[in-house]
Scaffold this motif. Structure first.
Motif, PDB file in Angstrom:
ATOM      1  N   VAL A   3      -7.194  -1.087  -9.860  1.00  0.00           N
ATOM      2  CA  VAL A   3      -6.615  -2.412 -10.080  1.00  0.00           C
ATOM      3  C   VAL A   3      -7.058  -3.329  -8.936  1.00  0.00           C
ATOM      4  CG1 VAL A   3      -4.496  -3.712 -10.480  1.00  0.00           C
ATOM      5  CG2 VAL A   3      -4.579  -1.296 -11.087  1.00  0.00           C
ATOM      6  N   THR A   4      -7.338  -4.592  -9.276  1.00  0.00           N
ATOM      7  CA  THR A   4      -7.710  -5.573  -8.258  1.00  0.00           C
ATOM      8  C   THR A   4      -6.475  -6.350  -7.835  1.00  0.00           C
ATOM      9  OG1 THR A   4      -9.874  -5.809  -9.279  1.00  0.00           O
ATOM     10  CG2 THR A   4      -9.219  -7.534  -7.733  1.00  0.00           C
ATOM     11  N   CYS A   5      -6.233  -6.421  -6.543  1.00  0.00           N
ATOM     12  CA  CYS A   5      -5.079  -7.179  -6.041  1.00  0.00           C
ATOM     13  C   CYS A   5      -5.366  -8.676  -6.165  1.00  0.00           C
ATOM     14  CB  CYS A   5      -4.790  -6.803  -4.595  1.00  0.00           C
ATOM     15  SG  CYS A   5      -3.397  -7.738  -3.926  1.00  0.00           S
ATOM     16  N   PRO A   6      -4.456  -9.435  -6.767  1.00  0.00           N
ATOM     17  CA  PRO A   6      -4.720 -10.857  -7.020  1.00  0.00           C
ATOM     18  C   PRO A   6      -4.270 -11.802  -5.910  1.00  0.00           C
ATOM     19  CG  PRO A   6      -2.669 -10.226  -8.071  1.00  0.00           C
ATOM     20  CD  PRO A   6      -3.178  -8.988  -7.366  1.00  0.00           C
ATOM     21  N   ILE A   7      -3.716 -11.275  -4.832  1.00  0.00           N
ATOM     22  CA  ILE A   7      -3.032 -12.160  -3.876  1.00  0.00           C
ATOM     23  C   ILE A   7      -3.975 -12.867  -2.908  1.00  0.00           C
ATOM     24  CG2 ILE A   7      -1.326 -12.242  -1.998  1.00  0.00           C
ATOM     25  CD1 ILE A   7      -0.137 -11.947  -4.812  1.00  0.00           C
ATOM     26  N   CYS A   8      -4.879 -12.136  -2.282  1.00  0.00           N
ATOM     27  CA  CYS A   8      -5.691 -12.801  -1.254  1.00  0.00           C
ATOM     28  C   CYS A   8      -7.174 -12.712  -1.558  1.00  0.00           C
ATOM     29  CB  CYS A   8      -5.318 -12.288   0.142  1.00  0.00           C
ATOM     30  SG  CYS A   8      -6.397 -11.023   0.843  1.00  0.00           S
ATOM     31  N   ALA A  24       0.112  -3.756   3.135  1.00  0.00           N
ATOM     32  CA  ALA A  24       1.418  -4.137   2.585  1.00  0.00           C
ATOM     33  C   ALA A  24       1.477  -3.861   1.083  1.00  0.00           C
ATOM     34  CB  ALA A  24       1.687  -5.616   2.839  1.00  0.00           C
ATOM     35  N   ARG A  25       0.320  -3.687   0.466  1.00  0.00           N
ATOM     36  CA  ARG A  25       0.265  -3.594  -0.989  1.00  0.00           C
ATOM     37  C   ARG A  25      -0.479  -2.317  -1.395  1.00  0.00           C
ATOM     38  NH1 ARG A  25       1.801  -8.256  -2.748  1.00  0.00           N
ATOM     39  NH2 ARG A  25       0.939  -8.060  -4.835  1.00  0.00           N
ATOM     40  N   CYS A  26      -0.037  -1.708  -2.482  1.00  0.00           N
ATOM     41  CA  CYS A  26      -0.752  -0.512  -2.936  1.00  0.00           C
ATOM     42  C   CYS A  26      -0.667  -0.385  -4.453  1.00  0.00           C
ATOM     43  CB  CYS A  26      -0.209   0.735  -2.246  1.00  0.00           C
ATOM     44  SG  CYS A  26       1.451   1.185  -2.728  1.00  0.00           S
ATOM     45  N   ASN A  27      -1.515   0.490  -4.970  1.00  0.00           N
ATOM     46  CA  ASN A  27      -1.567   0.756  -6.405  1.00  0.00           C
ATOM     47  C   ASN A  27      -0.630   1.912  -6.716  1.00  0.00           C
ATOM     48  OD1 ASN A  27      -2.156   1.650  -8.985  1.00  0.00           O
ATOM     49  ND2 ASN A  27      -4.387   1.488  -8.754  1.00  0.00           N
ATOM     50  N   ARG A  28       0.421   1.600  -7.461  1.00  0.00           N
ATOM     51  CA  ARG A  28       1.333   2.650  -7.926  1.00  0.00           C
ATOM     52  C   ARG A  28       1.368   2.626  -9.438  1.00  0.00           C
ATOM     53  NH1 ARG A  28       6.607   2.379  -4.121  1.00  0.00           N
ATOM     54  NH2 ARG A  28       5.657   3.378  -2.321  1.00  0.00           N
ATOM     55  N   ASP A  29       0.937   3.698 -10.046  1.00  0.00           N
ATOM     56  CA  ASP A  29       0.947   3.824 -11.507  1.00  0.00           C
ATOM     57  C   ASP A  29       0.207   2.673 -12.177  1.00  0.00           C
ATOM     58  OD1 ASP A  29       2.581   6.070 -11.123  1.00  0.00           O
ATOM     59  OD2 ASP A  29       4.370   4.791 -11.051  1.00  0.00           O
ATOM     60  N   HIS A  31      -0.193  -0.349 -11.101  1.00  0.00           N
ATOM     61  CA  HIS A  31       0.287  -1.694 -10.755  1.00  0.00           C
ATOM     62  C   HIS A  31       0.214  -1.895  -9.245  1.00  0.00           C
ATOM     63  CE1 HIS A  31       1.837  -2.423 -14.783  1.00  0.00           C
ATOM     64  NE2 HIS A  31       2.304  -1.182 -14.763  1.00  0.00           N
ATOM     65  N   ILE A  32      -0.168  -3.111  -8.835  1.00  0.00           N
ATOM     66  CA  ILE A  32      -0.149  -3.408  -7.406  1.00  0.00           C
ATOM     67  C   ILE A  32       1.276  -3.798  -7.023  1.00  0.00           C
ATOM     68  CG2 ILE A  32      -1.048  -4.871  -5.561  1.00  0.00           C
ATOM     69  CD1 ILE A  32      -3.304  -3.344  -6.679  1.00  0.00           C
ATOM     70  N   VAL A  33       1.835  -3.050  -6.086  1.00  0.00           N
ATOM     71  CA  VAL A  33       3.201  -3.351  -5.633  1.00  0.00           C
ATOM     72  C   VAL A  33       3.224  -3.521  -4.116  1.00  0.00           C
ATOM     73  CG1 VAL A  33       4.285  -2.114  -7.554  1.00  0.00           C
ATOM     74  CG2 VAL A  33       3.777  -0.892  -5.429  1.00  0.00           C
ATOM     75  N   ALA A  34       4.312  -4.138  -3.645  1.00  0.00           N
ATOM     76  CA  ALA A  34       4.510  -4.300  -2.204  1.00  0.00           C
ATOM     77  C   ALA A  34       5.728  -3.462  -1.824  1.00  0.00           C
ATOM     78  CB  ALA A  34       4.735  -5.769  -1.858  1.00  0.00           C
ATOM     79  N   PRO A  35       5.526  -2.242  -1.307  1.00  0.00           N
ATOM     80  CA  PRO A  35       6.660  -1.352  -1.020  1.00  0.00           C
ATOM     81  C   PRO A  35       7.626  -1.900   0.033  1.00  0.00           C
ATOM     82  CG  PRO A  35       4.629  -0.103  -1.174  1.00  0.00           C
ATOM     83  CD  PRO A  35       4.233  -1.548  -1.157  1.00  0.00           C
TER      84      PRO A  35
END
Ligand SMILES: [Zn+2]
Length: 334
Positions: A3-8, A24-29, A31-35
């Motif tokens: 997945v490509t992170c769309p934020i920066c 700060a962000r990772c691929n979980r299942d 989806h890119i999430v911020a834990p």
């Protein structure tokens, strides 16, 4: 699934379980999430002047929240233990967005800052906090390097009242070599903020030999005059050796004074020096009649009797900024 992170602008392409460059962000299942969502690593009450914001409710206190991670990797980072840490590796508090207004109220704060590391990488949390704080009548302040894609910033700005944005240098080569980032997206963010009537102030840390060249500083000021106008405050901050830049000297006071003189010659109305003792260059003068309207010592603020809710009563000039007054409170609560 990648997945490509769309934020920066780094647009990290992440495999399952992999963290992005910002940590700060990772691929979980898939989806890119911020834990770090709901788990800031720092919560404290600061004076507004510490952000630094000099033209936004001076002297008031601001609830300040910091989450781990940053999409820049500056060799001179002041806060590397937080900014360069992975979000699941630093001790954290639990503070959900809906809990922010009550905490601010309890601490006597009308404002909330997202600060200390880079608030834009824990994007969903910062945005949710901004929304709940705004709904409760609080104002939101970003302290950021401004390195973000256009779309997420556009969605966030309606909830943002003010920002202090770092410009690390007015030089792409410096951004690449010293920060692992780029200048152009930062300038775009500043223009977007200014266009959306977000109150903006800029901080420029002057590092000896690396970004203290007067031609570069003049180019920054020319850009500000052209795209932001003469009123946006510019803070030249003094560098102290730290992190990976311990071999450089402290910025000489004369270097800062030359930078300020240059910025004033280019037409900027409000140029301040930061991290300087005694606090030379920390007072706010009326840009029209030069009367000193606000004096600062440390984080303490003293208003001149001629200063009335952002207006110089000597000559009638209204200063750029957000100032406390009956009218200001009414406007803020709209
Ligand atoms: Zn005046």
């Amino acid at each position: 699934m990648k997945v490509t992170c769309p934020i920066c602008p780094k647009a990290c392409v992440l495999d399952e379980g992999v963290w992005g460059n910002c940590r700060a962000r990772c691929n979980r299942d898939g989806h890119i999430v911020a834990p770090g969502y709901g788990h800031p690593s720092a919560i404290q009450v600061d004076p507004m002047e510490k952000k630094p914001l000099y033209h936004f409710y001076p002297g008031e206190s601001i609830l300040s929240i910091g989450t781990a991670g940053c999409n820049l990797h500056c060799k001179n980072c002041q806060n590397a233990s937080l900014s360069q840490a992975r979000a699941d590796a630093v001790s954290t508090y639990t503070l959900l967005p809906h809990e922010v207004p009550a905490l601010a109220h309890e601490q006597g704060c009308r404002h909330v800052a997202y600060t200390y590391a880079e608030p834009l990488v824990c994007y969903e949390y910062t945005k949710a906090c901004c929304e709940t704080a705004r709904a409760a009548g609080l104002s939101n302040v970003l302290v950021t390097a401004g390195y973000i894609e256009e779309e997420p910033l556009r969605e966030l700005l309606p909830f943002v009242d003010a920002a202090n944005v770092d410009i690390k240098a007015f030089d792409e080569a410096f951004y690449r070599a010293n920060c692992q980032a780029a200048l152009a997206p930062v300038l775009r963010s500043l223009r977007m903020m200014h266009d959306k009537q977000v109150h903006v102030e800029i901080t420029y840390l002057v590092i000896p030999t690396l970004n203290d060249d007067l031609a570069q500083i003049r180019a920054l000021c020319t850009w500000m005059m052209r795209y932001l106008g003469p009123e946006v405050p510019l803070h030249f901050s003094r560098f102290f050796p730290q992190y990976q830049l311990r071999d450089l000297p402290v910025t000489p006071l004369e270097t800062l004074q030359r930078a300020r003189d240059c910025a004033q010659q280019e037409g900027l109305h409000f140029v301040y020096l930061g991290n300087v003792e005694p606090q030379e260059g920390a007072e706010t003068r009326c840009p029209h009649c030069q009367h000193v309207l606000i004096r600062r010592h440390g984080y303490a603020v003293a208003f001149d009797p001629a200063f009335d809710a952002g207006r110089c009563t000597v000559c009638g000039t209204q200063l750029y900024g957000r100032w406390r007054s009956c009218e200001g409170i009414c406007r803020q609560n709209k």
